[in-house]
Design a protein around this motif. Structure first.
Motif, mmCIF file in Angstrom:
data_model
loop_
_atom_site.group_PDB
_atom_site.id
_atom_site.type_symbol
_atom_site.label_atom_id
_atom_site.label_comp_id
_atom_site.label_asym_id
_atom_site.label_seq_id
_atom_site.Cartn_x
_atom_site.Cartn_y
_atom_site.Cartn_z
ATOM 1 N N GLU A 193 -70.708 67.046 39.530
ATOM 2 C CA GLU A 193 -69.955 67.090 40.787
ATOM 3 C C GLU A 193 -68.457 67.012 40.517
ATOM 4 O O GLU A 193 -67.662 67.766 41.103
ATOM 5 N N ALA A 194 -68.063 66.122 39.609
ATOM 6 C CA ALA A 194 -66.643 65.957 39.284
ATOM 7 C C ALA A 194 -66.088 67.224 38.644
ATOM 8 O O ALA A 194 -64.956 67.640 38.937
ATOM 9 N N LEU A 195 -66.888 67.843 37.765
ATOM 10 C CA LEU A 195 -66.444 69.075 37.108
ATOM 11 C C LEU A 195 -66.234 70.186 38.120
ATOM 12 O O LEU A 195 -65.222 70.915 38.065
ATOM 13 N N TYR A 196 -67.171 70.322 39.053
ATOM 14 C CA TYR A 196 -67.061 71.377 40.072
ATOM 15 C C TYR A 196 -65.823 71.161 40.944
ATOM 16 O O TYR A 196 -65.059 72.106 41.213
ATOM 17 N N LYS A 197 -65.591 69.918 41.368
ATOM 18 C CA LYS A 197 -64.424 69.627 42.220
ATOM 19 C C LYS A 197 -63.124 69.867 41.450
ATOM 20 O O LYS A 197 -62.129 70.332 42.024
ATOM 21 N N GLU A 198 -63.137 69.553 40.161
ATOM 22 C CA GLU A 198 -61.934 69.763 39.354
ATOM 23 C C GLU A 198 -61.592 71.243 39.243
ATOM 24 O O GLU A 198 -60.411 71.633 39.356
ATOM 25 N N VAL A 199 -62.602 72.091 39.021
ATOM 26 C CA VAL A 199 -62.363 73.531 38.930
ATOM 27 C C VAL A 199 -61.843 74.062 40.260
ATOM 28 O O VAL A 199 -60.911 74.893 40.292
ATOM 29 N N CYS A 200 -62.418 73.609 41.360
ATOM 30 C CA CYS A 200 -61.953 74.043 42.682
ATOM 31 C C CYS A 200 -60.501 73.622 42.924
ATOM 32 O O CYS A 200 -59.684 74.406 43.448
ATOM 33 N N GLU A 201 -60.154 72.397 42.519
ATOM 34 C CA GLU A 201 -58.795 71.902 42.718
ATOM 35 C C GLU A 201 -57.800 72.688 41.873
ATOM 36 O O GLU A 201 -56.708 73.029 42.342
ATOM 37 N N ASN A 202 -58.185 72.980 40.634
ATOM 38 C CA ASN A 202 -57.285 73.719 39.737
ATOM 39 C C ASN A 202 -57.037 75.141 40.217
ATOM 40 O O ASN A 202 -56.006 75.745 39.866
ATOM 41 N N ASN A 203 -57.990 75.695 40.993
ATOM 42 C CA ASN A 203 -57.839 77.067 41.468
ATOM 43 C C ASN A 203 -57.517 77.137 42.964
ATOM 44 O O ASN A 203 -57.619 78.212 43.566
ATOM 45 N N ALA A 215 -65.887 79.016 40.234
ATOM 46 C CA ALA A 215 -66.362 77.627 40.257
ATOM 47 C C ALA A 215 -67.888 77.575 40.160
ATOM 48 O O ALA A 215 -68.444 76.720 39.460
#
Length: 469
Positions: free
Chosen positions: A2-12, A52
């Motif tokens: 979950e944290a990885l997915y949210k991080e990718v979304c935030e970075n993009n 993502a």
């Protein structure tokens, strides 16, 4: 995850999708992204949304085994991202990419390559897209794979395939159990090739070829007068193939009004075929049937019982099941005898053929200096790709030629045959009456001669008595 997915979304600079978060946090086995909801269509306008999702797929979460993406406008870049995620995933086994307007493109080729690398994939649904003959050769690579392939189900319904034939790849495939290409504008010869494939493929359990457009006379060389319709020809081809096929279920268009052809199908299913258990035909209600359709229905029910045999034989199917068992035993004995003493077939002069420019599924035959179009139910189009199965294909072609060569004559002269039979019956009855009259006349003559003799004897006795007095 979950944290990885949210991080990718935030970075993009994109907002995480609720559907993806729910699948991750609740460990749902199925991830569905359905664009039928207008809000989701407006929300997923950025290609990075698929970037993502790709990151999630690359990490192969163990709980996620199904992916369904439908009715989402997907760009070339987004499809490329999705392909990269699928290629590195080794857990997911069911993928449905429907209503995406997929067509031939560089990213679509990348998607096919990724699906080939997905070793866990068992079911693939490409229905309701814009896939056509240009994509056929790439999709067929999913079928033309090593024997250890895991793909068991492939659905290509509601696309635009017409000339490209999957029959060649299917004939050699040993893993696929379900192949469906319903509601595609397939050419007549393409449908025939798929049916003939069933004589070679012993593992396929379901073939879907319904929703086709059968119009006009059958385009085969044995039908020069055009009396045999395409629908009738397909039914006859199915009838012939079911004598040798192991298919368990088929979706195909059958016309309830083609009584003569359905009677042939009834004969095969009630006496010879022991594998087919289901026929899905839009125009037939199996719950209310009569005539040959009722016989076909009983043949399917008998095959269902033969596949299970855990219950008592139904009374209405007992005779039919016994006939099937006897025919199976006889065919086994015949096969054993043929192996002990094989018959040598006489060599026949081969027909000279050349590739036809008009159709890639047909050939041209040179006859008396003229080139005539020869379709012959697609046999040449299919068989030329099977050099290793050449002997078997020649056997099938010989049987098909013998059977189909009689159909035109049979259909043409049915009425004349009835007339001839009536004349013969009339001649027989008249000959019987003349024979009876001759015998009666002889008997009367014999009686008359005896009466004349009696009268003469009586007169002579009177004359003798008078002289004596």
């Amino acid at each position: 995850m979950e944290a990885l997915y949210k991080e990718v979304c935030e970075n993009n600079s994109i907002k995480p999708l609720d559907e993806v978060l729910e699948a991750i946090t609740e460990q749902n086995p199925l991830l569905i992204i359905d664009g039928s909801e207008q809000e989701l269509v407006l929300f997923m306008k950025n290609d990075n949304d698929f970037l993502a999702i790709s990151v999630v797929l690359k990490n192969s979460p163990r709980h996620l085994i199904e992916l369904c993406i439908t009715q989402i406008p997907i760009s070339e870049i987004a499809l490329q991202y999705l392909s990269e995620g699928i290629e590195e995933n080794n857990i997911i086994n069911k993928i449905a990419l429907t209503h995406l307007s997929l067509s031939y493109s560089r990213s679509f080729v990348s998607l096919i390559t990724a699906l080939q690398e997905c070793i866990s994939l068992e079911c693939l649904d490409f229905s309701n897209n814009l896939l056509n003959d240009d994509t056929g050769s790439f999709i067929s690579e999913l079928i033309r794979v090593p024997k250890d392939s895991s793909l068991q189900l492939l659905i290509l319904d509601f696309n635009k395939f017409k000339d490209f034939s999957f029959a060649v790849s299917l004939a050699k495939n040993k893993s696929l159990l379900h192949f469906s290409i319903n509601h595609n504008p397939l050419e007549f010869v393409n449908i025939v090739s798929l049916l003939e494939m069933l004589a070679l493929n012993k593992t396929l359990q379901h073939l879907g070829i319904k929703g086709m457009n059968y119009k006009g006379p059958a385009p085969i060389k044995e039908n020069p007068s055009g009396l045999l319709s395409s629908q009738e020809a397909i039914t006859l081809k199915l009838t012939n193939i079911l004598r040798y096929s192991y298919i368990c279920s088929i979706s195909i268009d059958l016309d309830p009004s083609t009584t003569m052809q359905l009677r042939e199908l009834e004969t095969v299913l009630t006496k010879h075929n022991r594998n087919l258990m289901k026929i899905d035909s839009p125009l037939i209600n199996w719950a209310v049937t009569s005539g040959p359709l009722l016989g076909i229905y009983k043949g399917l029910k008998a095959n269902i019982w033969l596949s299970d045999r855990n219950t008592e034989i139904p009374n209405d199917l007992e005779d039919m099941i016994n006939i099937k068992l006897v025919n199976k035993r006889n065919s086994s004995i015949s096969s054993t005898d043929n192996l002990k003493s094989p018959l040598r077939s006489a060599k026949k002069t081969p027909i000279s053929r050349k590739n036809s420019i008009e159709s890639r599924n047909s050939d041209s035959t040179v006859m008396e200096g003229k080139s005539i179009k020869e379709m012959s139910f697609g046999k040449s189009a299919l068989s030329k790709h099977f050099k290793e199965d050449e002997t078997f294909m020649k056997c099938l072609q010989t049987m098909n030629n013998k059977i189909m060569g009689l159909e035109e004559k049979f259909l043409t002269y049915t009425t004349k045959t009835d007339t001839y039979l009536e004349k013969i019956e009339a001649q027989v009855s008249s000959s019987k009456r003349s024979e009876d009259m001759d015998s009666v006349s002889k008997a009367l003559k014999d009686i008359q001669s005896r009466l004349d003799k009696f009268e003469k004897d009586k007169a002579s006795q009177k004359r003798y008595s008078v002289k004596t007095r």
